[in-house]
Scaffold this active site. Structure first.
Site, short mmCIF file in Angstrom:
data_model
loop_
_atom_site.label_atom_id
_atom_site.label_comp_id
_atom_site.label_asym_id
_atom_site.label_seq_id
_atom_site.Cartn_x
_atom_site.Cartn_y
_atom_site.Cartn_z
N HIS A 247 34.48 26.26 61.61
CA HIS A 247 35.63 25.48 62.09
C HIS A 247 35.54 25.26 63.60
O HIS A 247 35.92 24.19 64.11
CB HIS A 247 36.94 26.19 61.74
N ASN B 198 36.21 32.35 52.84
CA ASN B 198 35.95 31.62 54.08
C ASN B 198 34.73 32.16 54.81
O ASN B 198 34.61 32.00 56.02
CB ASN B 198 37.16 31.72 55.02
#
Ligand SMILES: NC(=O)c1ccc[n+]([C@@H]2O[C@H](COP(=O)([O-])OP(=O)(O)OC[C@H]3O[C@@H](n4cnc5c(N)ncnc54)[C@H](O)[C@@H]3O)[C@@H](O)[C@H]2O)c1
Length: 364
Positions: free
Chosen positions: A250, A243
């Site tokens: 995000h 990630n």
């Protein structure tokens, strides 16, 4: 070429080449003799690849399920409709579902395979760059819920992945650049060799050079497979390295209500913020800063309709799935090609990194 995702009894091959889609039925028949095959794809791919799908249908006797196109259809309803096609057609546990499409088709089909008859086989045939380097490998399957993305799903590994880069010829350029962010991110977590590969091949990759693309996809899959091998179900934390840049990304996506901005486009900004954080925390050795600046200058940050205030971005980070006990987890670059997990980073430091990373040109 053939790679392997090594997961003991759940290991599977990844076939990677260019222009091999016509041979897919032969590969499939060799691996799954006597099986019944079902194809799941979406309306866009069906229209673009009708002759190919007709050939596969003739050779494999496919039952076909077409889903609507778009992240907004990555829902429990779309997932449920898959059973309405394959259960009446008497699919069995030995049957094989084929996911032909990008990450949305792959994630929904994988989750349907996990649940149908408590688990049937499935094969990923990724058609976007993002799906080739990321979502088709590793066994994360899911649908979205109004409460958030990918909140309902299962870890369920495919039985084979078949990558043909020729599919990228029809992919819109914006989708290509967005998917390239997920390949580029491996520079930060895939070791010195991958870092250098990206520095050397960035220009070729932007130009869709097929040799560079094949090598980049191969390296990405190998790096992801190694991480998944060590942390298949995201329990040790290592899988979170995949990630890289995503905590910031995000937040940016949330500030845009997940509309108008592609995921990978947000990841380009996320990687810029992460590099700045690595510098501020002095995790990046001084000697490596020029190399990181070279990478930072490569980031394909698109023009945004507006730049959200840093306070909004910071607050949005608390909605990330990776927040635990109120602490935001960051993946921060250290030496070239290596990143580390960090929590407890002071708010001011994060905001400075964001201010610098969110600039459109460069990272000054
Ligand atoms: N499972 C995982 O590990 C994982 C990892 C990353 C992302 N994801 C998921 O992947 C999804 C995003 O995937 P994506 O970026 O592939 O998006 P997508 O599947 O929505 O595909 C993007 C668009 O490109 C079209 N398209 C696909 N292939 C094409 C081709 N060859 N030619 C022309 N058009 C084509 C699609 O129809 C769609 O309109 C998200 O839902 C995300 O949550 C999953």
């Amino acid at each position: 070429m053939e790679l392997t995702v090594s997961l003991g009894p759940r290991s599977y091959p990844v076939f990677l080449d260019s222009g091999t889609a016509n041979n897919f039925p032969a590969t499939l028949n060799a691996l799954f003799p006597e099986s019944k095959f079902g194809l799941v794809t979406n309306t866009t791919i069906r229209d673009l690849y009708k002759p190919l799908i007709d050939q596969w249908t003739a050779e494999l006797g496919l039952t076909i399920h077409i889903m609507p196109d778009g992240e907004r259809y990555k829902t429990i309803e779309t997932w449920g409709a898959i059973f309405d096609t394959f259960l009446p057609a008497r699919f069995e546990r030995s049957s094989v579902l084929i996911a032909l499409g990008g990450g949305v088709v792959g994630d929904v089909t994988g989750f349907a395979a996990a649940a149908m008859l408590r688990g049937v086989k499935y094969v990923q045939v990724p058609t976007t760059l993002l799906a080739m380097v990321d979502s088709s490998v590793g066994g994360k399957t899911a649908v979205d819920h109004p409460a958030g993305k990918n909140l309902i799903g299962a870890f369920y590994q495919p039985n084979m992945v078949f990558v043909d880069t020729a599919f990228l010829a029809t992919l819109p350029e914006r989708e290509y650049r967005s998917g390239y962010a997920e390949l580029f991110k491996y520079a930060f977590i895939g070791g010195l060799d991958m870092f250098d590969f990206i520095v050397r091949n960035h220009k070729a990759l932007i130009k869709h050079d097929n040799a560079a693309m094949l090598e980049g996809i191969k390296r990405s899959i190998e790096i992801k497979a190694a991480v998944v091998n060590r942390d298949e179900k995201e329990t040790s934390g290592e899988r979170m390295l995949l990630n890289f840049g995503h905590t910031f990304a995000h937040a940016l996506e949330k500030c845009f209500n997940f509309e108008g901005l592609l995921h990978g486009e947000a990841v380009w900004y996320g990687m810029a913020c992460a590099i700045e954080l690595g510098k501020l925390l002095k995790l990046i050795p001084v000697a490596d800063i020029p190399s990181y600046d070279t990478l930072a200058a490569f980031l394909l940050k698109p023009q945004l309709p507006s730049f959200p205030p840093v306070d909004d971005l910071y607050n949005a980070m608390f909605f990330d799935k990776k927040v635990a006990g109120g602490q935001i987890k960051f993946v921060v670059p250290a030496e070239k090609g290596r990143s580390v997990m960090k929590t407890g980073i002071p708010e001011d430091t994060v905001k400075v990194a964001m201010r610098k990373g969110m600039t459109l040109h460069g990272t000054v």
